[in-house]
Scaffold this motif. Structure first.
Motif, PDB file in Angstrom:
ATOM      1  N   GLY A 155      -2.931  14.773  -3.290  1.00 34.91           N
ATOM      2  CA  GLY A 155      -4.269  14.988  -2.748  1.00 34.91           C
ATOM      3  C   GLY A 155      -5.323  14.037  -3.270  1.00 34.91           C
ATOM      4  O   GLY A 155      -6.490  14.130  -2.871  1.00 34.91           O
ATOM      5  N   ASP A 156      -4.950  13.118  -4.145  1.00 29.32           N
ATOM      6  CA  ASP A 156      -5.911  12.187  -4.716  1.00 29.32           C
ATOM      7  C   ASP A 156      -6.454  11.246  -3.639  1.00 29.32           C
ATOM      8  O   ASP A 156      -5.693  10.745  -2.798  1.00 29.32           O
ATOM      9  N   PRO A 157      -7.772  10.983  -3.624  1.00 33.12           N
ATOM     10  CA  PRO A 157      -8.351  10.097  -2.597  1.00 33.12           C
ATOM     11  C   PRO A 157      -7.729   8.703  -2.565  1.00 33.12           C
ATOM     12  O   PRO A 157      -7.550   8.127  -1.494  1.00 33.12           O
ATOM     13  N   LEU A 158      -7.392   8.158  -3.743  1.00 36.48           N
ATOM     14  CA  LEU A 158      -6.778   6.827  -3.779  1.00 36.48           C
ATOM     15  C   LEU A 158      -5.410   6.850  -3.106  1.00 36.48           C
ATOM     16  O   LEU A 158      -5.060   5.934  -2.343  1.00 36.48           O
ATOM     17  N   VAL A 159      -4.626   7.879  -3.374  1.00 38.12           N
ATOM     18  CA  VAL A 159      -3.299   8.008  -2.757  1.00 38.12           C
ATOM     19  C   VAL A 159      -3.436   8.124  -1.247  1.00 38.12           C
ATOM     20  O   VAL A 159      -2.748   7.425  -0.483  1.00 38.12           O
ATOM     21  N   ILE A 160      -4.323   9.004  -0.803  1.00 39.14           N
ATOM     22  CA  ILE A 160      -4.521   9.194   0.638  1.00 39.14           C
ATOM     23  C   ILE A 160      -4.995   7.904   1.294  1.00 39.14           C
ATOM     24  O   ILE A 160      -4.518   7.511   2.367  1.00 39.14           O
ATOM     25  N   GLY A 161      -5.940   7.216   0.618  1.00 37.09           N
ATOM     26  CA  GLY A 161      -6.448   5.956   1.174  1.00 37.09           C
ATOM     27  C   GLY A 161      -5.359   4.903   1.296  1.00 37.09           C
ATOM     28  O   GLY A 161      -5.281   4.190   2.307  1.00 37.09           O
ATOM     29  N   CYS A 162      -4.500   4.793   0.273  1.00 38.63           N
ATOM     30  CA  CYS A 162      -3.406   3.808   0.320  1.00 38.63           C
ATOM     31  C   CYS A 162      -2.427   4.120   1.448  1.00 38.63           C
ATOM     32  O   CYS A 162      -1.962   3.207   2.156  1.00 38.63           O
ATOM     33  N   ALA A 174       7.382  16.315  -6.150  1.00 38.94           N
ATOM     34  CA  ALA A 174       6.323  17.163  -5.593  1.00 38.94           C
ATOM     35  C   ALA A 174       6.890  18.482  -5.086  1.00 38.94           C
ATOM     36  O   ALA A 174       6.286  19.542  -5.269  1.00 38.94           O
ATOM     37  N   VAL A 175       8.055  18.426  -4.456  1.00 41.44           N
ATOM     38  CA  VAL A 175       8.717  19.654  -3.982  1.00 41.44           C
ATOM     39  C   VAL A 175       9.067  20.548  -5.163  1.00 41.44           C
ATOM     40  O   VAL A 175       8.845  21.766  -5.133  1.00 41.44           O
ATOM     41  N   SER A 197       0.837  -1.214   0.000  1.00 35.25           N
ATOM     42  CA  SER A 197       0.000   0.000   0.000  1.00 35.25           C
ATOM     43  C   SER A 197       0.865   1.255   0.000  1.00 35.25           C
ATOM     44  O   SER A 197       0.568   2.235  -0.694  1.00 35.25           O
ATOM     45  N   LEU A 198       1.946   1.212   0.777  1.00 36.09           N
ATOM     46  CA  LEU A 198       2.846   2.368   0.843  1.00 36.09           C
ATOM     47  C   LEU A 198       3.504   2.624  -0.503  1.00 36.09           C
ATOM     48  O   LEU A 198       3.507   3.759  -1.007  1.00 36.09           O
ATOM     49  N   VAL A 199       4.051   1.571  -1.103  1.00 37.30           N
ATOM     50  CA  VAL A 199       4.745   1.736  -2.383  1.00 37.30           C
ATOM     51  C   VAL A 199       3.770   2.170  -3.478  1.00 37.30           C
ATOM     52  O   VAL A 199       4.075   3.075  -4.268  1.00 37.30           O
ATOM     53  N   TYR A 200       2.591   1.553  -3.522  1.00 36.95           N
ATOM     54  CA  TYR A 200       1.627   1.945  -4.555  1.00 36.95           C
ATOM     55  C   TYR A 200       1.165   3.388  -4.352  1.00 36.95           C
ATOM     56  O   TYR A 200       1.069   4.162  -5.308  1.00 36.95           O
ATOM     57  N   GLY A 201       0.877   3.730  -3.092  1.00 36.56           N
ATOM     58  CA  GLY A 201       0.417   5.095  -2.815  1.00 36.56           C
ATOM     59  C   GLY A 201       1.439   6.132  -3.226  1.00 36.56           C
ATOM     60  O   GLY A 201       1.106   7.156  -3.845  1.00 36.56           O
ATOM     61  N   ILE A 202       2.704   5.883  -2.902  1.00 35.85           N
ATOM     62  CA  ILE A 202       3.749   6.839  -3.250  1.00 35.85           C
ATOM     63  C   ILE A 202       3.960   6.888  -4.757  1.00 35.85           C
ATOM     64  O   ILE A 202       4.107   7.961  -5.354  1.00 35.85           O
TER      65      ILE A 202
END
Length: 472
Positions: A235-242, A424-425, A221-226
């Motif tokens: 800010g995407d809901p899927l990213v935040i959820g992961c 992102a930075v 979940s961490l790797v996919y989210g990042i």
């Protein structure tokens, strides 16, 4: 005293068998490091030939990283329980099959299957190879030398992967980035069973299934989210959820390990200062330079208008500096100890990255990149060896798989985490122009490296300083 003098030379002499073990294990590690970055420059050509949608090209990298980072800790412990040599050989078999599938791919699905297989092979073979490396050489000068060569080849493999990918794509085909693995895998499978010994005593201890499920799910979940942030944004809901799911599962994993009769990762090991601080350093040593290479690749192509192959070749100097740092690291560690070497390495890395703040839009920018990145990669290689030595020291052989699994996991997570975070930075800082965003990313990477050095110097306590009794 006489016995010590007689024993010491034997412990420090590298035999012909040791050298053959090094060639096998380091060759495998180098190949896996190359596989991570070899398709970076070839990605547009792959997308065009196989019909990838532009938004799906990131999966060529993500498909490799998901299993490579998410399953490494699990397989590190599996190696301890069920045999390191067997797992290493199985990983090589999977790598060969996956490389063949990727090299013959006729569709995006087939290509991604090959990349998933390569990532799975990395999760299996890397901690097993590292465990075999640390248990084949006694703790002290020989192990430091072996880990120094390993760090050199890992850094060189990552840096040269992009160059090799560009050369193969331009001169032959991107398919050779996969197929080139096959003869190497065949040679390893032919020789390794005759040379490698599995020295750990396997037990019938049951695998901690709840721990395996929670830590694997949390890391995936961490790797996919990042990874998804590059396409969807933070800010995407899927990213935040992961990311929320990852935190919840990893917290659950910690409490499961506290109560498990046969923990996947004993909390006593996780609480060791060498393991904790070593892996913290690993995140910075790996994550910041890899992210900076990505930013400098964009700088050379988008700001200075270099072609992709030329941009890749521009990092040849950093490869040479990394090799020098990796070869020098064992001697430095032997002279001043593991912790001072790690602090020095992060400081050099941070100062090298800091030099990139002078980037401009003129042709002289290429010289700034060449010098500053070379300095940073010298520190990076020095840090890669010293953090690995620290993170795997003072542990019995039966826990080396876990220790090397943690170390390898830190590497894979750092490679996944560094690039999207600094991207992102950089995006945040592009209000004026892209170059300003890159400078902001450079400042953050340098500050992270230098802050890490200061924290380790202030709070990491190791009374032995990672020295063996013969060195004290």
């Amino acid at each position: 005293m006489t016995e010590q003098l007689m024993d010491r030379p034997a412990e420090q002499v590298m035999t012909s068998r040791h050298r053959l073990i090094l060639v096998l294990l380091l060759g495998a590690q180098f190949m896996l490091a190359v596989d991570f970055s070899v398709l970076n420059i070839a990605t547009p050509a792959i997308g065009s030939e196989l019909g990838f949608a532009p938004g799906n090209l990131q999966w060529i990298v993500t498909a490799f990283m998901l299993p490579a980072a998410g399953l490494t800790l699990l397989f590190g412990r599996v190696a301890d329980l069920f045999g390191r040599r067997n797992l290493f050989l199985l990983g090589m078999l999977v790598l060969g099959a996956a490389s063949l599938i990727g090299g013959l791919a006729q569709s995006p699905a087939m290509l991604l299957t090959g990349r998933l297989g390569q990532g799975l092979a990395t999760a299996m073979a890397t901690p097993a190879a590292m465990s075999l490396l640390t248990t084949s050489f006694p703790e002290g000068p020989l192990r430091r030398r072996a880990l120094g060569l390993n760090g050199t080849l890992l850094t060189g493999g990552f840096a040269l992967g992009s160059v090799l990918g560009g050369v193969l794509t331009d001169l032959l085909s991107w398919r050779w980035a996969f197929l080139i693995n096959l003869p190497v895998v065949a040679l390893i499978l032919l020789i390794a069973p005759r040379v490698l010994d599995d020295t750990n005593e396997r037990t019938r201890t049951r695998l901690d299934v709840p721990g395996a499920v929670t830590v694997t799910g949390g890391l995936l979940s961490l790797v996919y989210g990042i990874s998804a942030t590059e396409q969807k944004g933070w800010g995407d809901p899927l990213v935040i959820g992961c990311l929320i799911l990852a935190v919840a599962l990893l917290i659950a994993f910690w409490f499961i390990e506290l109560r498990s009769p046969h923990p996947l990762a004993p909390v006593s090991v996780l609480k060791r200062p060498t393991v904790r601080w070593g892996n913290f350093a690993g995140l910075l040593v790996i994550g910041m330079p890899s992210a900076i290479v990505f930013q400098m690749t964009l700088y050379l192509q988008d700001v200075l208008d270099y072609e992709p192959l030329a941009a890749g070749l521009a990092f040849g100097g950093s490869s040479i500096a990394a090799i020098a740092g990796g070869l020098l690291a064992p001697r430095v560690i032997g002279a001043i100890g593991g912790k001072p070497t790690l602090v020095t390495a992060l400081t050099i890395q941070g100062l090298g990255i800091l030099g990139l703040l002078t980037l401009n839009e003129n042709a002289t920018g290429i010289y700034i990149v060449l010098i500053a990145v070379a300095v940073a990669f010298f520190g990076h290689a020095l840090g890669l060896v010293s953090y690995t030595v620290i993170a795997t020291s003072g542990l019995p052989n039966e826990e080396q798989g876990l220790a090397t699994g943690l170390s390898t996991m830190s590497q894979q997570i750092a490679l996944t985490l560094g690039t999207p975070v600094l991207a992102a930075v950089a995006l945040y800082g592009t209000a004026a122009n892209a170059l300003n965003g890159m400078r902001l990313a450079v400042l953050v990477a340098a500050a992270a490296s230098l802050t890490g050095a200061a924290l380790i110097a202030a709070f990491f306590r190791s009374h032995k300083e990672n020295r063996t009794p013969s060195e004290s």
